[in-house]
Scaffold this motif. Structure first.
Motif, mmCIF file in Angstrom:
data_model
loop_
_atom_site.group_PDB
_atom_site.id
_atom_site.type_symbol
_atom_site.label_atom_id
_atom_site.label_comp_id
_atom_site.label_asym_id
_atom_site.label_seq_id
_atom_site.Cartn_x
_atom_site.Cartn_y
_atom_site.Cartn_z
ATOM 1 N N PRO A 146 52.292 60.662 70.397
ATOM 2 C CA PRO A 146 51.171 59.785 70.782
ATOM 3 C C PRO A 146 49.905 60.559 71.163
ATOM 4 O O PRO A 146 48.811 60.206 70.731
ATOM 5 C CB PRO A 146 51.738 59.010 71.983
ATOM 6 N N VAL A 160 46.018 60.828 68.640
ATOM 7 C CA VAL A 160 44.644 60.487 69.051
ATOM 8 C C VAL A 160 43.637 61.210 68.151
ATOM 9 O O VAL A 160 42.675 60.618 67.659
ATOM 10 C CB VAL A 160 44.418 60.872 70.538
ATOM 11 N N LYS A 200 43.590 59.812 64.623
ATOM 12 C CA LYS A 200 42.877 58.519 64.540
ATOM 13 C C LYS A 200 41.371 58.748 64.401
ATOM 14 O O LYS A 200 40.698 58.066 63.626
ATOM 15 C CB LYS A 200 43.172 57.669 65.780
ATOM 16 N N CYS A 258 43.013 50.006 66.892
ATOM 17 C CA CYS A 258 42.873 49.611 68.311
ATOM 18 C C CYS A 258 44.176 49.059 68.887
ATOM 19 O O CYS A 258 44.377 49.059 70.106
ATOM 20 C CB CYS A 258 41.758 48.581 68.465
ATOM 21 N N GLU A 259 45.049 48.562 67.992
ATOM 22 C CA GLU A 259 46.331 48.025 68.451
ATOM 23 C C GLU A 259 47.379 49.123 68.625
ATOM 24 O O GLU A 259 48.503 48.863 69.028
ATOM 25 C CB GLU A 259 46.853 46.986 67.440
ATOM 26 N N ASN A 260 46.990 50.350 68.279
ATOM 27 C CA ASN A 260 47.945 51.462 68.269
ATOM 28 C C ASN A 260 47.524 52.529 69.286
ATOM 29 O O ASN A 260 46.938 53.544 68.938
ATOM 30 C CB ASN A 260 48.003 52.047 66.845
ATOM 31 N N ARG A 261 47.809 52.262 70.562
ATOM 32 C CA ARG A 261 47.416 53.214 71.622
ATOM 33 C C ARG A 261 48.337 54.441 71.606
ATOM 34 O O ARG A 261 49.444 54.358 71.059
ATOM 35 C CB ARG A 261 47.479 52.521 72.982
ATOM 36 N N PRO A 262 47.878 55.607 72.208
ATOM 37 C CA PRO A 262 46.632 55.800 72.956
ATOM 38 C C PRO A 262 45.433 56.041 72.039
ATOM 39 O O PRO A 262 45.593 56.413 70.884
ATOM 40 C CB PRO A 262 46.935 57.064 73.781
ATOM 41 N N LEU A 263 44.248 55.840 72.634
ATOM 42 C CA LEU A 263 42.986 56.042 71.923
ATOM 43 C C LEU A 263 42.086 56.947 72.765
ATOM 44 O O LEU A 263 42.260 57.031 73.976
ATOM 45 C CB LEU A 263 42.303 54.698 71.681
ATOM 46 N N SER A 264 41.124 57.558 72.119
ATOM 47 C CA SER A 264 40.203 58.446 72.859
ATOM 48 C C SER A 264 38.844 57.794 73.000
ATOM 49 O O SER A 264 38.491 56.890 72.221
ATOM 50 C CB SER A 264 40.049 59.784 72.125
ATOM 51 N N ARG A 317 35.841 46.894 74.174
ATOM 52 C CA ARG A 317 37.135 47.517 73.875
ATOM 53 C C ARG A 317 37.247 48.884 74.574
ATOM 54 O O ARG A 317 38.293 49.221 75.146
ATOM 55 C CB ARG A 317 37.293 47.696 72.360
ATOM 56 N N GLU A 329 39.710 50.476 78.092
ATOM 57 C CA GLU A 329 40.499 51.708 78.147
ATOM 58 C C GLU A 329 39.951 52.722 79.153
ATOM 59 O O GLU A 329 40.709 53.416 79.835
ATOM 60 C CB GLU A 329 40.541 52.371 76.755
#
Length: 597
Positions: A470, A474, A477, A501-507, A535, A539
């Motif tokens: 995960p 990041v 992505k 956006c539905e697939n966390r984690p994000l930076s 959005r 986060e």
């Protein structure tokens, strides 16, 4: 307190009167100095003392000294130094003494006082500073060395320096650096005495009852220091350090021989000993000396020296067949190969030798992982691509769990435009666990971008998101978003963004990249920007104050923005932000409102 300050200001009056009388400063300047001094004095007489106030006062006085020095040079006036500079120097020392007395643990403050004493040549005061400093910071060998060096080199007192070293060794009986510098000091003392004796002899002066001790002249004191240290300090590094110091003096041949014999006797199994003994062959010179040396003879002589070095390394490998020993041998070969030479013959011999040593180390399964990269670089530079491919494959077999080795092999195949690149990528991810494979996937998608179809690259990006951890996904992505926009345009990137956006984690950079993409569109819509900001804030709204500020700026500057929304955004930010970030946000928001941000 007021009376004390008045007294201290009155004490300055004679020096200020002198400054005005001799024409170094005008009356107006003298009054300005008095006003500034008064303000500084009040600050250092308060109950709650601050170190910064003392430092500012000291800096002011030093600047004043430097200005006086410049004014003296300009008008050519050199008298009344005791009455003017002497008074200021005394005051600076007094300020330093008060400050170091209050903040004893601040070594930098002490060192500033030392530097000031050296700059203004106050030797007597510096002796006192070192004495006080060492009484408090006796646990720092570097300070003892500094004090002893000053005694030896500036005050020319080898006796005081020796006394300091002996005191230091009582506190630090196993400190290699102290012994090294003590050893150096004794050799410097012997050299100084040798020069003195030679000068007396050349002048044919009668020394009377005074005579120079032959033992001291030959460095016997340094020998005693070395022998004492050798009993307490273990390791090749120390012996090599004192040996390098001894080699700086031309009267230490016997001492060098003793250190070398001790090194060989005690540390015959240490690769570093063998490394030194091998490299020493370079310094021993040619076995044949000629008066007229041609270019070809120089090349031949250098070749012989290097071959003698290699003979010692080969002997070392029979005695100590370890990874470290091979590492020293290869490092030596690479150093010789990288040396500039006009002789193509010598360059070829060095290359051949280096490649041979790499191969032998590899065949012994004792070539360190880090050196495979240098071997491959050398093979590629030498256009030995087939061998490079073979070596990179062998490296991944030996270090099958090393990301660096797989990355290196893949880079070689890509550089050589090999047909097996894709197959090798598959092999790499198969051998490696998902953790730590980010460099492999990054390299794979970058290669695919320039080689494969868009469909294949897109599928590879999606596969990388599932295969990496995960935390590492990041980065993928962000790369996927950027590649999609470059190759698929705005509509495609918007769909990918929504999906990711539905697939966390994000930076945070992931969201900022999408915001930037939207702003690049001719019909940039505030509605879309709000969606991206909202959005992102879900986060990172509690940990990034700049995100809130950028959102407010967007509402204020965008043609479709609604300034009336800013109050609501501000209120939400104050609720969500954590700790000191609230204060940071408020101060930046104030600057924004006043047009300074």
């Amino acid at each position: 307190m007021a009376e004390r300050i008045e007294q201290r200001l009155e004490d300055r009056v004679p020096e200020l009167e002198q400054l005005e009388r001799v024409g170094l400063f005008t009356r107006r300047e003298v009054r300005a100095i008095l006003r500034k001094a008064s303000a500084l004095e009040y600050k250092i007489q308060r109950r709650a003392l601050r170190k910064e106030d003392f430092i500012k006062y000291i800096q002011y006085e030093i600047h004043l000294l430097e200005l006086i020095k410049k004014r003296r040079a300009r008008i050519g006036y050199s008298f009344k130094r005791d009455e003017i500079e002497g008074s200021i120097l005394h005051r600076v020392h007094s300020l330093f003494n008060r400050a170091t007395g209050k903040w004893k643990e601040d070594v930098q403050l002490w060192l500033s006082h030392v530097a000031f004493c050296k700059e203004w040549n106050t030797k007597h005061q510096l002796s006192k500073v070192f004495s006080s400093l060492l009484a408090i910071h006796s646990n720092k060998p570097a300070l003892w060395i500094m004090a002893a060096k000053w005694e030896m080199e500036t005050r020319l007192s080898s006796e005081s320096a020796r006394h300091l070293f002996l005191r230091a060794l009582r506190f630090h009986p196993e400190c290699p650096k102290l012994y090294q510098e003590y050893f150096r000091m004794e050799l410097m003392h012997a050299e100084k005495q040798r020069k003195e004796k030679k000068a007396f002899e050349q002048a044919k002066m009668d020394l009377g009852e005074f005579s120079y001790s032959e033992e001291i002249l030959n460095g016997e004191m340094a020998r005693i220091v070395y022998r004492d240290a050798a009993q307490k300090i273990k390791g090749v590094e120390f012996h090599l350090a004192v040996l390098s110091i001894a080699k700086l003096f031309d009267f230490t041949q016997d001492l060098q021989k003793e250190i070398l014999e001790s090194l060989q006797a005690k540390y015959a199994d240490d690769p570093l000993t063998w490394d030194y003994m091998a490299r020493r062959e370079l310094e021993l010179g040619s076995q044949q000396s000629t008066e007229h040396t041609t270019k070809q003879m120089k090349v031949s002589e250098m070749t012989q020296r290097e071959e003698r070095c290699c003979a010692v390394f080969d002997e070392a490998l029979r005695a100590v067949p370890t990874e470290d020993m091979w590492k020293y041998y290869i490092t030596f070969c690479l150093e010789r190969y990288n040396r500039k030479t006009n002789s193509e013959e010598l360059k070829r011999k060095r290359l051949k030798r280096t490649l041979s040593v790499f191969s032998r180390a590899h065949e012994s399964s004792l070539l360190p992982e880090a050196l495979y990269k240098q071997w491959l670089q050398l093979l590629l530079e030498s256009s030995l691509s087939e061998k490079a491919t073979e070596v990179s494959e062998a490296a991944t077999k030996r270090f099958s769990q090393s990301v660096e080795m797989w990355q290196m092999r893949l880079q070689v195949l890509i550089q050589l435009k090999n047909d097996d690149v894709s197959q090798c990528f598959e092999e790499a991810v198969k051998h490696m666990e998902s953790k730590g494979t980010l460099p492999i996937w990054t390299l794979w998608v970058e290669w695919s971008e320039g080689t494969n179809s868009k469909e294949d690259t897109d599928a590879l990006y999606q596969r990388s998101l599932r295969a990496t951890t995960p935390a590492e996904s990041v980065t993928m992505k962000e790369k996927y978003l950027d590649w999609t926009y470059r190759n698929g345009g705005y509509k495609k990137v918007k769909r990918v963004f929504t999906s990711l956006c539905e697939n966390r984690p994000l930076s945070l950079d992931f969201f900022r990249k999408m915001i930037q993409i939207e702003k690049q569109q001719e019909s940039c819509k505030m509605l879309h920007l709000r969606e991206y900001y909202e959005r992102a804030l879900r986060e990172f709204g509690s940990t990034d104050s700049d995100l809130w500020l950028d959102y407010i700026k967007e509402e204020l500057s965008h043609p479709q923005g609604k300034p009336e929304n800013c109050g609501s955004i501000h209120w939400r930010a104050m609720k969500m932000l954590q700790g000191d970030l609230v204060e940071d946000f408020v101060s930046k928001h104030t600057l924004l409102q006043t047009g300074r941000l």
